[in-house]
Motif scaffolding. Structure first.
Motif, short mmCIF file in Angstrom:
data_model
loop_
_atom_site.label_atom_id
_atom_site.label_comp_id
_atom_site.label_asym_id
_atom_site.label_seq_id
_atom_site.Cartn_x
_atom_site.Cartn_y
_atom_site.Cartn_z
N ARG A 31 42.45 13.13 -66.31
CA ARG A 31 44.13 13.55 -65.20
C ARG A 31 44.28 12.42 -64.10
N ILE A 32 45.27 11.51 -63.98
CA ILE A 32 45.81 11.20 -63.46
C ILE A 32 46.77 10.98 -63.06
N ALA A 33 47.28 11.33 -61.55
CA ALA A 33 48.18 11.11 -60.51
C ALA A 33 48.26 9.61 -59.88
N VAL A 34 49.47 9.60 -59.43
CA VAL A 34 50.04 8.12 -58.59
C VAL A 34 50.73 9.61 -57.62
N VAL A 35 50.48 8.65 -56.00
CA VAL A 35 51.20 9.11 -55.32
C VAL A 35 52.06 8.35 -54.72
N ASN A 36 53.21 7.90 -54.77
CA ASN A 36 53.76 6.83 -54.03
C ASN A 36 55.36 7.63 -52.94
N ALA A 37 55.81 6.66 -52.13
CA ALA A 37 56.77 7.00 -51.35
C ALA A 37 57.60 7.41 -51.44
N THR A 38 58.35 5.96 -52.64
CA THR A 38 59.37 5.87 -53.08
C THR A 38 59.37 5.67 -54.47
N GLU A 39 60.42 6.15 -55.28
CA GLU A 39 60.24 5.66 -56.60
C GLU A 39 60.65 4.56 -56.86
N ARG A 40 61.13 3.51 -56.25
CA ARG A 40 61.30 2.21 -56.18
C ARG A 40 59.68 1.63 -56.46
N PHE A 41 59.87 0.69 -57.58
CA PHE A 41 58.94 -0.27 -57.26
C PHE A 41 59.30 -1.85 -56.24
N THR A 42 58.34 -1.82 -55.36
CA THR A 42 58.61 -3.24 -54.65
C THR A 42 57.89 -4.35 -55.23
N GLU A 43 59.36 -5.24 -55.65
CA GLU A 43 58.56 -6.46 -56.04
C GLU A 43 58.17 -7.55 -54.48
N ARG A 44 57.66 -8.20 -54.21
CA ARG A 44 56.85 -8.22 -52.74
C ARG A 44 57.58 -9.26 -53.26
N LEU A 45 56.75 -10.29 -53.94
CA LEU A 45 56.89 -11.64 -54.59
C LEU A 45 58.43 -11.96 -54.43
N ARG A 46 59.58 -11.16 -54.86
CA ARG A 46 60.97 -11.14 -54.60
C ARG A 46 61.76 -10.72 -52.96
N LEU A 47 61.20 -10.88 -52.23
CA LEU A 47 61.91 -9.59 -51.11
C LEU A 47 62.58 -11.02 -50.40
N PRO A 62 58.53 5.48 -62.04
CA PRO A 62 58.69 7.00 -62.95
C PRO A 62 58.43 6.10 -64.19
N ASP A 63 59.67 5.23 -64.34
CA ASP A 63 60.23 4.95 -65.63
C ASP A 63 58.48 3.77 -66.30
N MET A 64 58.44 3.41 -65.55
CA MET A 64 57.04 2.22 -65.44
C MET A 64 55.64 2.88 -65.88
N LEU A 65 55.82 4.35 -65.79
CA LEU A 65 54.54 5.46 -65.66
C LEU A 65 55.08 6.17 -67.56
N GLU A 66 56.52 6.02 -67.51
CA GLU A 66 56.98 6.94 -68.66
C GLU A 66 55.70 6.76 -70.18
N PHE A 72 53.61 11.53 -61.58
CA PHE A 72 54.00 10.19 -60.68
C PHE A 72 54.37 11.64 -59.66
N VAL A 73 53.50 11.70 -58.38
CA VAL A 73 53.87 12.04 -57.30
C VAL A 73 54.58 11.52 -55.84
N ARG A 74 55.70 11.98 -56.09
CA ARG A 74 56.84 11.12 -54.69
C ARG A 74 56.57 11.97 -53.19
N GLY A 75 56.25 11.08 -52.21
CA GLY A 75 55.47 12.09 -50.68
C GLY A 75 54.43 10.76 -50.03
N ARG A 76 54.37 11.20 -48.44
CA ARG A 76 53.79 9.90 -48.02
C ARG A 76 52.81 10.38 -48.36
N VAL A 77 51.43 9.47 -48.39
CA VAL A 77 50.24 10.48 -47.94
C VAL A 77 49.92 10.51 -46.07
#
Length: 381
Positions: A31-47, A62-66, A72-77
Motif C-alpha cells: 500500500r502506497i501513500a503520498v503526503v503533500n501540503a498542496t494538491e498543486r504540483f510545483t514545476e520549480r523549473l518554471r517558477l 491527485p490527477d497525476m496519481l489517478e 494521496f494525503v493532503r497535509g503538512r508533515v
C-alpha cells in the motif's frame, strides 16, 4: 501488508511514487501513500516564468496519481517518529509506515540575513512566484544571489518588464561555474537585457526599500532572494543523521545511515558520489526517485538494493524566452568545452525541461523505462 509512505510530491517524490506503483501493481501486499501540503504540483523549473506573470501548466498531484492505486494525503508533515514508524500530519492524523521515503525538498535559505523573511520574495512555490509577479512593474528589482536561479530570474524579469531596473547581486560573477563560451554568452545577454550586475558583494540586511551591502546599499522596490537553500528540520528532530544543511545522510543505496527503513531522495538527501555530495537539481533528483523505487521493490523481493551512481551531463540556463545557454559537463559537474547558445540552446532546454507529466504518464505504463537512470554499477545521466 507493506505500508510505503512518501513525504513530498515534487519531482523526486512523485517519480518514486509512479515507478513504485507501476512495479507493484500486480501485488496485493503493498500500500502506497503520498503526503503533500498542496494538491498543486510545483514545476520549480518554471517558477521564474510564473514570477513574471506568464501562464504555465497547472498540474494537480491527485490527477497525476489517478489510476495508480496510490493514496494521496493532503497535509503538512509536522513530525516523524522513527521508532514507532509513524508520521504526523498537521490535522493530527497519524500515518504508519514500514518504509518511508523522505522527499520534502528544500526552500530558500535566508542565511541569517536580517530582513529576508520579512521583506524579500522567494521562488519556493507557485504561490510565492505569483506574489512576486503581482509586484513587478516600474522601479528597481534586486535579485540577491548570482547562481543559476538568480540569473534565470533576472533575465526573465528584465525581458518581460523592460521598464524595470533589474540588479543582480552576488558574491560571484553570473555563470562563474560555466565554461568560457557559456559565461561570455550569459554576460552578453544580461548586458543586452539591461541587467546591472554587482558581483563580489555581500548582502547584510534587507530593508523595505533597499538592500544593504557590506560596503554600501542598493535602493530596491522589490527584492527576490535566490541565495542558497535549506531543508526542513523534521529529519533532525526525528534523530536521523543529517549534514550541515539538514539533509539526510544516506548510504550508497539512498537509505538513511541511521534508519535503513527510511530512504531520502531529491534536495533533502545528502547523497555522496565519488566526486562529492550531489547538489539539488531536477537532473539528479528524479534519478534518486527512480532508484529508491527500484530499491524498495528489490527489498520486497528479498534482494539487496544496489548502489546509486550518478554523473551530471549538462547545465541548461534560461535567459528569457528567446535565449539560453546549455553547458555540457563532466560527471562531476565541471564544464566541458562544448556549449550551446541562442535559439539552439532554447530548443534544447525547452525539450529537457518540458512538463514532467508526459514522462510520469509513460512510466506508469512502462516502468522499466526508468531503468535508464538507476541501473546499479553504471553511472546515470
Amino acid at each position: 501488508m507493506k505500508r510505503i509512505v512518501i513525504l513530498g510530491a515534487g519531482y523526486a517524490g512523485l517519480m518514486t511514487a509512479v515507478i513504485l506503483a507501476a512495479r507493484t501493481k500486480r501485488r496485493d501486499d503493498v500500500r502506497i501513500a503520498v503526503v503533500n501540503a498542496t494538491e498543486r504540483f510545483t514545476e520549480r523549473l518554471r517558477l521564474h516564468q510564473t514570477a513574471t506573470g506568464q501562464p504555465t501548466a497547472e498540474l494537480r498531484v491527485p490527477d497525476m496519481l489517478e489510476g495508480t492505486g496510490v493514496e494521496f494525503v493532503r497535509g503538512r508533515v509536522t513530525g516523524i517518529d522513527t521508532a514507532a514508524r509513524t508520521v504526523r500530519v498537521d490535522d493530527e492524523r497519524v500515518l504508519g509506515y514500514d518504509v518511508l521515503v523522505y522527499a520534502l525538498g528544500a526552500v530558500a535559505d535566508p542565511a541569517g540575513v536580517p530582513g529576508v523573511e520579512d521583506h524579500a520574495h522567494t521562488l519556493d512555490s507557485a504561490h510565492d512566484a505569483e506574489l512576486l509577479a503581482a509586484r513587478l512593474g516600474a522601479g528597481t528589482v534586486a535579485v540577491c544571489g548570482s547562481g543559476l536561479t538568480g540569473v534565470e530570474a533576472a533575465a526573465e524579469i528584465a525581458e518581460r518588464h523592460p521598464g524595470t531596473d533589474v540588479v543582480l547581486l552576488g558574491r560571484e560573477e553570473p555563470g562563474a561555474a560555466l565554461g568560457p563560451k557559456a559565461k561570455a554568452h550569459v554576460d552578453a545577454v544580461l548586458h543586452r537585457l539591461g541587467v546591472r550586475v554587482l558581483s563580489g558583494v555581500e548582502v547584510v540586511k534587507v530593508l523595505p526599500e533597499s538592500v544593504e551591502l557590506a560596503d554600501g546599499s542598493v535602493p530596491a522596490d522589490v527584492v527576490l532572494w535566490t541565495s542558497g537553500v535549506r531543508v526542513a528540520p523534521l529529519a533532525t528532530a526525528a534523530g536521523l543523521e543529517v549534514d550541515g544543511r539538514g539533509r539526510i545522510v544516506t548510504d550508497s543505496a539512498l537509505r538513511s545511515v541511521t534508519r535503513p527503513d527510511v530512504y531520502a531522495v531529491g534536495d533533502a538527501a545528502a547523497v555522496r558520489q565519488g566526486f562529492g555530495v550531489l547538489h539539488g537539481t531536477c537532473q539528479s533528483g528524479m534519478p534518486t526517485g527512480v532508484h529508491a523505487a527500484v530499491s524498495i521493490v528489490r527489498e520486497l523481493d528479498g534482494k539487496s538494493p544496489r548502489a546509486f551512481r550518478f554523473g551530471y551531463y549538462h547545465a541548461p540556463v534560461s535567459l528569457g524566452r528567446h535565449d539560453a545557454v546549455v553547458q555540457f559537463t563532466r560527471p562531476d559537474g565541471r564544464p566541458r568545452r562544448f556549449a550551446l547558445t541562442g535559439r539552439t540552446a532554447v530548443w534544447y532546454k525547452e525539450t529537457v525541461s518540458a512538463s514532467p507529466w508526459p514522462t510520469y504518464r509513460r512510466l506508469r505504463t512502462f516502468p522499466r523505462m526508468g531503468s535508464v537512470w538507476p541501473r546499479g554499477g553504471r553511472r546515470t545521466r
